[in-house]
Each structure stands twice: as C-alpha cells, then as structure tokens.
Design a protein around this motif. Structure first.
Motif, PDB file in Angstrom:
ATOM      1  N   PHE A 127     -18.248  48.738  19.939  1.00 17.82           N
ATOM      2  CA  PHE A 127     -18.453  47.482  20.683  1.00 17.82           C
ATOM      3  C   PHE A 127     -18.832  46.309  19.790  1.00 17.82           C
ATOM      4  O   PHE A 127     -18.582  45.158  20.122  1.00 17.82           O
ATOM      5  N   ASN A 128     -19.453  46.590  18.640  1.00 17.04           N
ATOM      6  CA  ASN A 128     -20.104  45.505  17.899  1.00 17.04           C
ATOM      7  C   ASN A 128     -19.128  44.640  17.103  1.00 17.04           C
ATOM      8  O   ASN A 128     -19.412  43.487  16.839  1.00 17.04           O
ATOM      9  N   PHE A 129     -18.008  45.218  16.697  1.00 19.00           N
ATOM     10  CA  PHE A 129     -16.899  44.422  16.145  1.00 19.00           C
ATOM     11  C   PHE A 129     -15.683  44.809  16.965  1.00 19.00           C
ATOM     12  O   PHE A 129     -14.840  45.578  16.532  1.00 19.00           O
ATOM     13  N   PRO A 130     -15.615  44.292  18.194  1.00 19.64           N
ATOM     14  CA  PRO A 130     -14.652  44.828  19.155  1.00 19.64           C
ATOM     15  C   PRO A 130     -13.203  44.516  18.808  1.00 19.64           C
ATOM     16  O   PRO A 130     -12.308  45.166  19.321  1.00 19.64           O
ATOM     17  N   CYS A 131     -12.972  43.536  17.930  1.00 19.18           N
ATOM     18  CA  CYS A 131     -11.577  43.257  17.591  1.00 19.18           C
ATOM     19  C   CYS A 131     -11.318  43.237  16.079  1.00 19.18           C
ATOM     20  O   CYS A 131     -10.250  43.632  15.641  1.00 19.18           O
ATOM     21  N   ALA A 132     -12.275  42.822  15.260  1.00 14.67           N
ATOM     22  CA  ALA A 132     -12.006  42.737  13.812  1.00 14.67           C
ATOM     23  C   ALA A 132     -11.678  44.113  13.237  1.00 14.67           C
ATOM     24  O   ALA A 132     -10.735  44.259  12.451  1.00 14.67           O
ATOM     25  N   VAL A 133     -12.435  45.124  13.630  1.00 16.87           N
ATOM     26  CA  VAL A 133     -12.200  46.453  13.053  1.00 16.87           C
ATOM     27  C   VAL A 133     -10.821  46.980  13.481  1.00 16.87           C
ATOM     28  O   VAL A 133     -10.113  47.606  12.691  1.00 16.87           O
ATOM     29  N   TRP A 134     -10.438  46.682  14.709  1.00 18.87           N
ATOM     30  CA  TRP A 134      -9.070  47.033  15.147  1.00 18.87           C
ATOM     31  C   TRP A 134      -8.037  46.363  14.239  1.00 18.87           C
ATOM     32  O   TRP A 134      -7.076  46.987  13.783  1.00 18.87           O
ATOM     33  N   SER A 135      -8.275  45.075  13.942  1.00 16.73           N
ATOM     34  CA  SER A 135      -7.274  44.343  13.158  1.00 16.73           C
ATOM     35  C   SER A 135      -7.215  44.836  11.717  1.00 16.73           C
ATOM     36  O   SER A 135      -6.137  44.890  11.133  1.00 16.73           O
ATOM     37  N   TRP A 136      -8.362  45.209  11.124  1.00 12.95           N
ATOM     38  CA  TRP A 136      -8.312  45.736   9.754  1.00 12.95           C
ATOM     39  C   TRP A 136      -7.368  46.915   9.708  1.00 12.95           C
ATOM     40  O   TRP A 136      -6.584  47.073   8.781  1.00 12.95           O
ATOM     41  N   ASN A 137      -7.514  47.779  10.705  1.00  8.19           N
ATOM     42  CA  ASN A 137      -6.686  48.987  10.735  1.00  8.19           C
ATOM     43  C   ASN A 137      -5.254  48.676  11.119  1.00  8.19           C
ATOM     44  O   ASN A 137      -4.312  49.158  10.503  1.00  8.19           O
ATOM     45  N   THR A 138      -5.110  47.859  12.154  1.00  8.44           N
ATOM     46  CA  THR A 138      -3.787  47.676  12.734  1.00  8.44           C
ATOM     47  C   THR A 138      -2.880  46.828  11.850  1.00  8.44           C
ATOM     48  O   THR A 138      -1.714  47.193  11.628  1.00  8.44           O
ATOM     49  N   ALA A 139      -3.391  45.719  11.323  1.00 10.83           N
ATOM     50  CA  ALA A 139      -2.543  44.860  10.493  1.00 10.83           C
ATOM     51  C   ALA A 139      -2.060  45.632   9.264  1.00 10.83           C
ATOM     52  O   ALA A 139      -0.884  45.579   8.891  1.00 10.83           O
TER      53      ALA A 139
END
Ligand code: UN1
Length: 516
Positions: free
Chosen positions: A168-180
């Motif tokens: 929850f605490n980095f709800p989108c940045a951590v997704w983007s590190w992985n996804t991009a």
C-alpha cells in the motif's frame, strides 16, 4: 496547523473525477443486491471510511489473467526490444498527462501529502524514461574463447510472465519499477496490488491498457488482479509465472520465497527495513536535522526506507536530540491535501495500535519518549489514524528496536567509536538502507566500505529514504536480496544464454578433451 479534514463524500468525488479523467469506469453496483461477486472496498485513510466497492478477482479470473499474459508473452518476446520501448514511452507520456489525477488517488488511498504523491508519480515517469533507454541497451558480453575459431557470447532473452505483488505504501511506483523494466525486457505482467489501494491500481492499469492500444501492443501484456492473499497465492503457485517480484513484510517473503523456489521459479523480494543513520561529531547538524526529519517522519514513517534508528555520537547527542524534538513539535499533522501538512494519516487504526504497542514495549525495555505520540482528530475521524511522529531515546538495541514497526517511531542510541556505531548499525536482521552524516571523509569511506554498512543502500549526508530510480533498489539479509529499478536490475527480468559458435570448420573440444 491544519484543523479540519475533508469529508468522505469530498474524497469520493475527487477520486471519481480522477478516475473518470484517466478512463476508469467503476461498476458502482458491485457488491450491491444480487451479485455473487466478491468485492474489495476501496477506502481512504484520511477518514478511515469506505469509498467504493471494487470487484475482486475470482480464482477463474486469476487463471485467465495468467493465461492471457502468457499468450501475450509468446508474441511480445519476439517484438524487437526498441519497439517494446515504444509501449513504455507511451505509458510515460500518459503518466505525465495524468500526474495530478494519479497523485490525487495516491493521496486519497494511501494518505500521502501532495508533494510526496506527485513525487511517487514522478518516480513512475522517471522509470519509464529509464526503461525506454534500456530497451536499446539489453547488452550481453562477448567472452574470449579458449578455442581457435570459436566465439563465446552471452545473450539475454525475455523471461516470461512476471507476477508483481505490491504494497500500500508505494501503491504505484513499485509497480512501475517492475512493469516498465519487465515490458522493455520482453516480459508480460500480472499485477496483484495491495487490497488497500485498488483505485490507483485500476488507474495505472487503464493507462497501460490505453498505451498498448495506442502503439498496437498485445492486450495481454498486462493484467490486474485485485484481491486478498488468495489471489497472491495463486500467482505464487502458478508455474507459468516465471518471476514473482514481491514487496511487503519479511513474514510475507518468508512464505513466498520457499513456495516459488519449490517450483524452481524466481523471486525478487523487497521486504522489511530497519534503517539507521549514524551521526558523527563532525556532521553538519542543520543538514542532518533536515535529512533525519524527512527520513523518519516523512510519509508518516511508512516507507520501507524510513529512518527508524539514529546512532549518534555521545558528544553531540543532547544537542541533536534537542533540535530534533523542537522540529518534531512543529510538524504539521493532518489533511494531506492541505499544502501546509507534512505528516498525513497512517494507513489504518491497526497500524496505530501496532505503533503504540511498539512505543509501550520500548518504554518497558527502558526507553524514554522525548517527542510526539499524541493522536489527532480522533474526535472527528475515529476510524482514521493521525499521529504525531515519535522519538524514543533507548539505552540499548533491545527487542523492539530490532524490529520494523511500520510507523513514524525513531529510536535514538549513542556511540563512542565509529567501530561501535557500525557494529550497532549492522546488528539487526534487516539490511535495506543506511546513512552516515559526517564531514570526515575517512569516516564516510569506511561506512561505505566492505566493513561498513551491510545494507543494499548506503548514503552519506542524506537520509535513508527517497532513492532515485537510476540506482538499483533493494537490500540484504531479511530484506530479501532483490534489486529493482535502475542500474543492471533488469537482468533479474531476463534469462541469459551462453552461446558457443564454432566457425573453424573442425571440432575442438574444450579443456583439451580428445574423443573420436
Ligand atoms: C518502498 O517504501 O517500498 O527510496 C519504496 C524510497 C522510494 C521508494 C521506497 N524511492 O524511499
């Protein structure tokens, strides 16, 4: 000091408007009369109340998501990497266009103050830029062969479906590190976000879907599966998921790691941190105070890189502690949409309970609370958890100080020699981030050396949190050992093949072996 809070209705309107602009249509009938579907309730820590029901993924949905991502992978892996980069570039453009909308959702769902919410979206934009460049730099090596007329090379290939489990605490940045990075590397992604932040996840997934439509990428390059632990477990156990990249507690990692290993899958784990800063006698105290307060109280202490332990030279301890307590007394706690606020709410009252238990344990172990701890707004928002960040002076690194409490509690200890400070620093189970404040170059170098900090991130004259995306992010020991984001972290998302090419016209065996 901010005195009021927005109402849940205001926040609902704000979230709905942001979602509309991004292109997400919520099925607000979900969970209502007659439907059998499980729902996950989006809620806001600003008031502690529910916003919207969001449909949760069923086991059949998760199965379909993995199947779609796997099918798309078979196509995506042979799309030239620079073409794959075009998808990431388009995603970055859409993220720029919707930076304010996404920041609104981060604030509504995770409680971050405005500049940190915008900063989190900036982190997504930055990693997209990085991954676009990376899409032309997935370099392998050429290695000197021991045989004449032979060429030995290393080639990097896409890995498969990446399961991203985020917190929850980095709800989108951590997704983007992985996804991009995964997309540039030729992988496809199935994302299981925290069930506490479904709205920002829907928004990011929609932007990526739009980017894929715009550049003509296969639709299954990304799938979102919202739900609880069972959804995550299904991803963890699915052998089509080649890599599980999971961010969360050490307890979660302890379960995920062996389960994925049992099927010989790969994991990339970003688990707990118990980050410390050493403050040496030569430190610039103005800079140290600023760095410490942001790292310890910023994001309401809810970063995995949050500063939790301060190891101060005994000659400056009283001065530094007095300055820190004075700074803490003035920290504006409240509505994160208010520009004056620096500390928003904790994610839940459960997090507040855990914080209060930790402080009580520290006191029972001999610690003394020097600042903070008061709860705010309990009268007008009893289900929200606004709290003043706490400083506790402790005599020793006892039980509770060695644990990660995901809240703004800073334990202060003293040292006499740098060797003692480094020993204290490293004597915890976690190994994510660390820093030293000093103007003595030899001390700084020692801290960064092999006999210094044992963490994945080691800084000088800057706090433990707020890493840039260009470096690899991750930590040692119970933090899990994974590296995400920049540098050569991309290699975790690819598989390497060693190729021997014989152009000599005769067969020569390695190691001088003769046969036939
Ligand atoms: C996290 O808390 O899970 O270094 C990630 C930082 C941020 C990322 C934190 N760039 O604090």
């Amino acid at each position: 000091m901010p005195r009021t809070l927005p109402t849940t209705d205001d926040l609902r309107t704000r979230a709905r408007a942001a979602l509309d602009r991004v292109g997400v249509t919520l099925d607000e009938g979900a969970g209502g009369g007659g439907t059998e579907r499980e729902v996950c309730h989006a809620r806001t820590p600003l008031t502690g109340e529910r916003l919207f029901p969001v449909p949760a993924a069923t086991p059949a949905d998760v199965e379909e998501a993995v199947a779609d991502a796997h099918r798309a992978f078979l196509d995506w892996r042979s799309t030239p990497a620079p073409r794959r980069g075009e998808l990431v570039r388009r995603l970055g453009e859409l993220l720029r266009e919707h930076q304010e909308d996404l920041a609104d959702l981060v604030t509504v769902e995770a409680g971050k103050i405005r500049s940190e919410a915008l900063g989190e979206v900036q982190e997504m934009i930055d990693i997209c830029d990085f991954a676009v460049g990376l899409s032309r730099q997935l370099y392998g090596r050429t290695i000197a062969s021991e045989r004449p007329g032979h060429r030995l090379t290393e080639t990097w290939h896409p890995l498969g479906v990446v399961g991203v489990v985020s917190a929850f605490n980095f709800p989108c940045a951590v997704w983007s590190w992985n996804t991009a990075v995964a997309l540039a590397c030729g992988d496809t992604v199935v994302w299981k976000p925290s069930e506490l932040t479904p709205l920002i996840s829907l928004a990011c997934a929609r932007l990526l879907e739009r980017a894929a439509e715009d550049v003509g990428a296969p639709d299954g390059v990304h799938r979102l599966v919202i739900g609880d632990r069972a959804v995550g477990e299904q991803l963890v156990d699915d052998s089509r998921v080649a890599l599980v990249s999971a961010t969360g507690s050490t307890r979660m990692g302890r379960e995920v790691g062996p389960r994925v290993a049992a099927r010989f899958g790969r994991t990339l784990l970003e688990l707990g941190g118990n980050n410390a800063a050493v403050v040496a006698p030569s430190a610039d105290l103005d800079l140290a105070v600023q760095g410490i307060v942001f790292a310890a109280a910023g994001t309401a202490g809810q970063r995995c890189t949050t500063l939790r332990r301060l190891i101060v030279h005994r000659d400056i301890a009283d001065t530094l502690v007095a300055r820190l307590t004075a700074a803490y007394a003035k920290l504006p706690v409240g509505d994160p949409f208010d520009e004056a606020t620096l500390v928003g709410p904790l994610i839940s009252t459960g997090a507040l309970d855990r914080m209060q238990e930790a402080v009580a344990r520290a006191q029972a172990e001999g610690g003394k609370v020097l600042a903070g701890g008061g709860r705010r707004f309990a009268d007008i928002a009893p289900d929200a958890a606004y709290v003043e960040p706490v400083i506790v002076r402790v005599g020793a690194q006892t039980g509770v100080v060695r644990e990660e409490t995901f809240a703004p509690v800073l334990y202060v200890m003293t040292y006499e020699t740098l060797a003692e400070a480094i020993a204290l620093h490293n004597d915890v189970p976690q190994g994510l981030s660390s820093s030293i404040f000093t103007r003595d170059q030899a001390e700084a170098e020692l801290f960064l050396s092999a006999e210094g900090s044992d963490c994945g991130i080691a800084n000088v004259n800057i706090g433990t949190s707020g890493a840039e995306i260009g470096g690899a992010f991750g930590g040692e020991k119970e933090t899990g050992g994974g590296r995400e984001s920049g540098s050569d972290a991309w290699r975790a998302y690819m598989r390497s093949a060693t190729n021997t090419v014989n152009y000599s016209g005769r067969l020569a065996l390695a190691q001088n072996v003769s046969f036939l």
